[in-house]
Design an enzyme around this catalytic site. Sequence first.
Site: not given
Ligand SMILES: [Ca+2]
Length: 466
Positions: A34-35, A73, A127, A309-310
């Site tokens: 995540d992130d 997200c 998410h 996710d980004h």
């Molecule tokens: Ca994220």
Amino acid sequence: MRFLLSLAALAACLSPARAAEPAKAPNVLFIVSDDLNCDLGCYGHAVVKSPNIDRLAASGVRLDRAYVQYTVCNPSRTSFLTGLRPTTTKVMDNATHFRKTLPDAVTLPELFRKNGYEAIGLGKVFHRGLSPDDAKKEMDDPKSFDRVFYGKTTAAGNKGEGRNLTGGALAWCRWLAAEGADSEQADGQLADEAVKLLGEKREKPLFLAVGFYRPHDPFQSPKKYFDLYDNSKFDLPKSPDGYKPPYPLSLGGGAFNDAFAKFTDKERREFLHAYYAGVSFMDAQVGRLLDALDRNKLAENTIVVFLGDHGYELGVRSWWNKNTLFERSCRTPLIVRVPSAKGNGKATAALAEFIDIYPTLADLCSLKDVPKQLQGASFRKLLDDPTAKHKGAALTVVKRGPVMGRSVRTEKYRYTEWDEGKKGAELYDHTADPGEWVNLADSPEMAKTRGELSALIKATESGAKQ
Ligand SMILES: [Ca+2]
């Protein structure tokens, strides 16, 4: 003569028949962090310690120019898990469940289930909330997984040294060097569960999705991962003198900008430190999954996909967040290891979009009944030939209130339009300006290029051939 014939028949029975057996369906280990931006050892970062992701990259294919379709997200995950652009899913915030807008979508794990796989989801795949502890169960998708497990940080894992870097102005901006072992944290528990699952005998092939919560805030990891770094050695991000982003980085300037503007170098160092500790903690869990594949002799029949996710700006433009249309938010790690792929151990500079992951996995696993409406394209050929081309453009969008921002990346340029250019445009030449500091959108000599890139945004979004 008869004896000879029997021998021939016996020989025919052995090797050729065995070769003709249908190949066993490969398992898929699908790991999402995540992130996570591209600040990883294998992507060339000098400070971040990510030995396990690095070893996955060394045994798979690293995509150097892979771009998400939204830099937050829920919209991003919805996009790559349905294989559809955010402008099609209509999911552009963290509160909308895609089943509201796409009740009949067949998600990636759901398609594996329909093809006879057991699909298991651990942690944040679709998410969830800000952390596993305040996770929103309503974001679950029961059609996608046979089984889910989320993990929960223990009371001991929530103790330690740390602070909120904004003095409480922003609730999320906090770090903690936690007491206790990895398994006190939700991510450690996800790895425990995955290791257990990979050690079990099963009849069906497995699609195992593991969604690690780190390095997303709260920037909380066991202390030993903080101890890997001396934050006095970090280079702090700097903008050129007088730089102002051409379009606001958040709605109305907002509390984020105010809080980030007050950061001293001490806080900047602590932020980087806590984020990088989270990367190393997550990386250690990835290592445990890779070890479990090897130990259980599953590596030879398991496709491993690793992605963020980004991306994350991490202080560039004084922005300590994501949700921009700059390279640091749009470009995201993506590593694919297919056993015996000829490109393993290499990197590809070919442009790819995260909506391509779904059709690529469907292609690699010969899945049936692949939804016709998928908007990406399989990049399977890159895994055998990393020098091949895949597509000419990657499109990322974000919404700022009612304004839609669309950004297209080609080999040479990034071009962004706000409200189809009516609220502004940004054009960066990546050969001369990889930091995206000099906006060429209004320069007369770039007018023709700008027109072409504007048309490319429309063509890419509508699915016209690039
Ligand atoms: Ca994220």
